[in-house]
Design an enzyme around this catalytic site. Structure first.
Site, PDB file in Angstrom:
ATOM      1  N   CYS A   1       0.821  -1.217   0.000  1.00  0.00           N
ATOM      2  CA  CYS A   1       0.000   0.000   0.000  1.00  0.00           C
ATOM      3  C   CYS A   1       0.852   1.262   0.000  1.00  0.00           C
ATOM      4  CB  CYS A   1      -0.920   0.033   1.213  1.00  0.00           C
ATOM      5  SG  CYS A   1      -1.807  -1.498   1.507  1.00  0.00           S
TER       6      CYS A   1
ATOM      7  N   HIS B   1      -8.943   4.619  -1.366  1.00  0.00           N
ATOM      8  CA  HIS B   1      -7.609   4.025  -1.203  1.00  0.00           C
ATOM      9  C   HIS B   1      -7.273   3.131  -2.395  1.00  0.00           C
ATOM     10  CE1 HIS B   1      -4.096   2.284   0.451  1.00  0.00           C
ATOM     11  NE2 HIS B   1      -4.647   1.278   1.130  1.00  0.00           N
TER      12      HIS B   1
END
Length: 391
Positions: A83, A338
């Site tokens: 991420c 996200h």
């Protein structure tokens, strides 16, 4: 040595783009950044992405995106750091410009998570954990963060409602953001009645799955940056003044303390030292909040709040309009969205626009400095950048 400036920014709305490919989304973001920089084209391209191999069956992503965007021939490559891939790409792009390898580099991020079913994406995201000692036993990424949240609540005496003030505020900010995936306000009742994913994390405590792309243009030297700014009619420069990156163990069992993201602590210290600033100098921050607990832990481990006190301070109104720093006016990962490998670049784009005064959503109080915080895994990797506004 010459300073590094961000002279152009671009991003797409975050959504579920079933009708658009990753190459189309990224090209849109990149050309927005090029146009924002007065048409200056990059001489190299660095891409942050986590899951193209798994979700898109696509490697050679750098070359693919450069070619589709009309920049065939330039150096281009993908950076993967779970991420934190966007932040890691920025780290690599900064190094290229600072070292003088080239004077104009585009750094972007792209993730296309709607190419697969939710269970398949969940499995792919879990690869940010330890394959042999965590994923093998069936743990999900949400499950790992749920263990941290449960321990945090028990140790510091917080209730589920106490921690839910984070998503409540993030949705409020996102309601002003035209690029947000979830641009709507919510209520405490809706949050606390949302489905439980991994106790104590509910659906509204977690960032959604979505697609998106963002890009920035980095240039070397004040003279070139001012020339570009003049061509766009802007009198504000934004310097990438500091950047730090650090790692921790991938598996939680090997951590010295699972409630302390040591990589975040180290990366923040490095970035601030490079920028010649202290925490009290930071006016605005975009921090990584894939889950509510991640946001609170980030505030504490960067150093903005004492350990165990972030939820209390946030509930009392700290880190909001008029405070220092003001935090996540984009809506954060929680409500802005996200798109994993692009998240770290979205944070930089939003912070640059806050410093320039042209962010289209909830505006900060004329900040002169900003900090971004992007992590991979459960802060297995952390990248922190510090931005300064020049007049």
């Amino acid at each position: 040595m010459d300073s590094v400036f961000i002279v152009g920014v671009g991003m797409t709305k975050i959504s579920r783009f079933y009708e658009q490919s990753a190459r189309e989304l990224f090209s849109q973001a990149l050309w927005k950044a090029i146009e924002d920089a007065g048409g200056v084209k990059p001489k190299a391209l660095v891409i942050g992405n986590m899951m193209s191999s798994v979700l898109m069956n696509q490697d050679s992503l750098g070359a693919l995106l450069a070619d589709y965007a009309g920049l065939r021939g330039i150096p281009a490559f993908k950076v993967e750091a779970a991420c934190g891939s966007g932040g890691a790409a920025l780290y690599a792009g900064y190094a290229m410009v600072k070292a003088g390898i080239t004077d104009v580099v585009a750094v972007g991020g792209i993730e296309k998570q709607t190419e697969a079913t939710t269970p398949y994406v969940t499995r792919a995201l879990a690869q940010a954990a330890d394959a042999d000692f965590e994923v093998f036993y069936g743990v999900s990424f949400t499950g790992l963060n749920a263990m941290i949240a449960r321990l945090y609540m028990q140790l510091f005496g917080y209730s589920e409602e106490d921690l839910s003030h984070w998503p409540l505020k993030m949705h409020e900010y996102a309601s002003y953001n035209p690029y947000a995936q979830l641009p709507r306000k919510t209520s405490m009742k809706e949050i606390l009645e949302s489905p439980m994913i991994a106790d104590p994390i509910r659906l509204f405590h977690a960032a959604p799955l979505g697609d998106g792309a963002a890009a920035v243009l980095l240039v070397r030297g004040e003279e070139k940056a001012r020339e570009i700014a003049k061509s766009t009619g802007r009198d504000t420069l934004v310097e990438l003044a500091g950047i730090g990156m650090a790692t921790d163990s991938v598996d939680l069992a090997s951590r010295n303390n699972i409630l302390v993201m040591e990589s975040t602590v180290k990366a923040a210290q490095e970035a601030l030292k490079m920028a010649g600033l202290s925490l009290k100098d930071i006016d605005y921050a975009e921090i990584h909040d894939a889950f509510h607990i991640t946001g609170y832990a980030a505030l504490e481990d960067i150093g903005f709040a004492p350990k165990g006190e972030a939820p209390k301070l946030f509930k009392e109104g700290r880190f909001q309009k008029g405070d220092k720093p003001e935090v996540n006016f984009s809506g954060g990962l929680k409500a802005r969205g996200h798109p994993v490998g692009a998240t770290g670049i979205y944070q930089v784009v939003e912070s640059v626009m806050q410093l320039r005064g042209d962010f289209p959503g909830f505006k900060a109080s004329t900040p002169a400095t900003a900090l971004t915080h992007n992590i991979g895994g459960v802060s297995t990797i952390a990248v922190v950048s510090v931005l300064k506004r020049w007049r």
